[in-house]
Design an enzyme around this catalytic site. Structure first.
Site, short mmCIF file in Angstrom:
data_model
loop_
_atom_site.label_atom_id
_atom_site.label_comp_id
_atom_site.label_asym_id
_atom_site.label_seq_id
_atom_site.Cartn_x
_atom_site.Cartn_y
_atom_site.Cartn_z
N ASP A 223 0.87 -1.17 0.00
CA ASP A 223 0.00 0.00 0.00
C ASP A 223 0.91 1.23 0.00
OD1 ASP A 223 -1.78 2.03 0.29
OD2 ASP A 223 -2.97 1.05 1.86
N GLU A 225 -0.10 4.15 -1.11
CA GLU A 225 -1.13 5.20 -1.13
C GLU A 225 -1.73 5.33 -2.53
OE1 GLU A 225 -3.77 6.40 -0.11
OE2 GLU A 225 -2.89 7.32 1.67
N GLY A 309 -4.30 4.19 5.06
CA GLY A 309 -3.63 5.39 5.53
C GLY A 309 -4.60 6.46 5.97
N ASP A 310 -5.77 6.50 5.31
CA ASP A 310 -6.78 7.50 5.67
C ASP A 310 -7.83 6.91 6.61
OD1 ASP A 310 -8.06 5.75 4.01
OD2 ASP A 310 -8.58 7.22 2.46
N ASP A 447 -25.62 -9.48 22.35
CA ASP A 447 -26.57 -10.14 21.44
C ASP A 447 -25.94 -11.33 20.71
OD1 ASP A 447 -28.39 -8.19 22.16
OD2 ASP A 447 -28.32 -7.11 20.25
N ASP A 500 -36.89 -28.12 19.95
CA ASP A 500 -36.40 -27.09 19.02
C ASP A 500 -35.19 -26.34 19.55
OD1 ASP A 500 -38.54 -27.82 17.45
OD2 ASP A 500 -39.70 -25.99 17.79
#
Ligand code: AHR
Ligand code: AHR
Length: 511
Positions: A223, A225, A309-310, A447, A500
């Site tokens: 990466d 950029e 990067g951002d 949950d 069940d």
């Protein structure tokens, strides 16, 4: 070689017994090679034979108190028992990953950026693995999680040379931006081409997908950029680089900051590194679409883990260890680091199949007479019952396979991660069961936590909801719910309730 030998001799003389002689760890190796680590991060082990400090810090949900997790012995593995006792029966999160190098470039939870809201910390016990025969924890990054340090010391800036590696996993990846480890902007924003130099490991094919990459990944990429690079033209120039989906993967990037970068990958459990690319940095000639800015590089020296990067943070991934160096390490040093990683014998989910042990893969089969050839599966992100057999499609089998995680809200209970949607968990909402990505919230944790108890009809298990204690995972008209024995909703019907809510934990349809 001489410094390495001298180092080994010192260690032999200085150690209590030969059987405990420490071998050089990755940052010892890089230091001997003249490219010292400027960052050394791991939740699993010391990356220097002489390191005896904290590896990471966890925060307990109950009272928000903090605990540093250290090593069992100098240069050794993480003291996970410390975490287990501090976090017993309550969720803990990883708040800091300490830098073991003398630079103290610690990583803390990343703030908001140009392309993502502030991140949340990773759960501390979501990724139990073994290293050196010890039970330890990796960092399991879901979307919305990431770590950063924008004020570092010694990390390459403005075209300085550097190297980096991480041990990650090919089994928990996606194609969202950007599961990265390495050099990034100090502002959490995209300040332009060449302002990043980080390892990316993902199935995100940035340049002209699907033709810019071979196979389906995940790939080790740079990466730099505004692009995840497999070469100086962005796209893969290496048809044999189809990705590496191994449970433990070594991913490596080095970049001289001027005109050269290289990408290497290996199975972290065995074998040697493969060089996937070694050549020029992108230039306007090789990549007209992006323009210039990559040669020379313009790194800013922040360190990022788990996002772009951002702070683009839709990505997921796993992190066990990683380091960054000043200078481009030699290939011999890289090879020695890979050999040291292999010697750790990282291990994980294998062997626990069909049990409720964390990391085990299972299927859940009903005990009600109607439905014994069915399994609990997700479809369109909703939980339902479907008939699944050995002849079912791969998709159906994967939808009906769950990976056990320690319960997010109570680690004596479990959470159920989808086999084919890493980072997505079974959770109830309005008493119906859905598949959703873990967002780090207390509500989601509660949950998605279920506590196994003996099956209510005497067979298998029942899965009690953590935050609705009178309700258990139930199938009703082939839908998935949490239900009480009699109650307000149709699925609370008392008839067949005991059957069940009783499930057989079986081997996974898609191991
Ligand atoms: O280069 C890929 C990504 O593009 C960077 O990580 C991010 O800063 C930008 O969105
Ligand atoms: O499923 C029942 C409740 O519904 C959950 O606790 C909550 O997420 C939602 O309001």
């Amino acid at each position: 070689m001489i410094p390495t030998i001298a180092f080994a001799i010192i260690l032999i003389i200085g150690s209590p017994s030969l059987s405990q002689t420490p071998t050089p760890r990755p940052c010892d190796i890089y230091e001997s090679a003249g490219t010292p680590c400027v960052a050394a991060h791991s939740t699993t082990r010391a990356l220097y034979a002489g390191y005896n400090g904290p590896l990471y810090q966890v925060k307990r949900n109950s009272d928000e108190s903090l605990q540093d997790i250290g090593v069992l012995t100098t240069g050794g593995y993480a003291n996970a028992a410390q975490q287990d006792s501090f976090c017993a029966n309550m969720p803990c999160k990883i708040t800091t990953i300490y830098d073991q190098s003398p630079r103290h470039n610690d990583l803390t939870v990343e703030g908001a950026g140009g392309n993502g809201a502030a991140d949340v910390p990773a759960p501390a016990d979501a990724l139990p693995v073994t290293a050196g025969g010890h039970q330890v924890y990796g960092v399991s990054i879901s979307a919305g999680m990431g770590y950063r340090n924008n004020s570092t010391s010694g990390v390459a800036v403005n075209g300085q040379p550097e190297g980096m590696y991480m041990v990650t996993s090919g089994t928990h990846v996606n194609s969202q931006c950007c599961f990265d480890y390495g050099n990034a902007e100090v502002s959490n924003t995209d300040t332009g081409n060449g302002h990043m130099d980080a390892i990316n490991f993902s199935t995100e094919c940035w340049f002209t997908p699907p033709n810019g990459c071979s196979g389906s990944g995940p790939w080790v990429q740079a990466d730099l950029e505004n692009g995840l690079f497999q070469s100086n033209s962005g796209v893969s120039q290496n048809p044999s680089n189809t990705g590496n989906g191994a449970p433990f993967v070594t991913a490596l990037l080095k970049n001289n900051g001027q005109d050269f970068f290289a990408l290497k990958v290996a199975n972290a459990q065995t074998g040697a590194l493969t060089t996937e690319y070694a050549g020029k940095l992108p230039t306007p000639d090789s990549l007209p679409r992006n323009g210039g800015g990559y040669a020379p590089m313009q790194q800013e020296g922040a360190i990022v883990l788990g996002t772009g990067g951002d702070n683009s943070n839709g990505s997921i991934g796993s992190f066990f260890e990683g380091a960054m160096t000043a200078g481009v390490p030699t290939d011999a040093a890289d090879d020695a680091v890979q050999a040291n990683i292999v010697s750790v014998s990282y291990g994980g989910p294998t062997g626990n199949s069909g049990t409720l042990t964390p990391a085990s893969e299972i299927s859940l089969r009903p005990t009600t007479a109607c439905c014994t050839s069915d399994s609990l599966r997700h479809q369109n992100f909703t939980a339902i019952l479907s008939e699944i057999s050995s002849g079912s499609s791969t998709l159906d089998k994967e939808d009906a396979t769950w990976i056990i995680r320690r319960g997010f809200a109570d680690n004596s209970c479990i959470s159920l991660q989808a086999r084919n949607y890493p980072g997505y968990y079974l959770r109830h909402f309005n008493f119906k069961l859905f598949l959703e990505p873990y967002d780090g919230s207390k509500q989601f944790a509660a949950d998605s936590t279920f506590c196994p108890v003996p099956g209510k009809n005497g067979q298998g298990i029942s899965l009690q909801s953590f935050n609705a204690r009178n309700k258990y995972i139930r199938h009703y008209n082939f839908g998935g719910f949490i239900a009480s024995e009699g109650g307000d909703y149709p699925w609370d019907a008392a008839a067949f309730w005991r059957d069940d809510v009783s499930w057989i934990v079986s081997s996974p349809w898609a191991p």
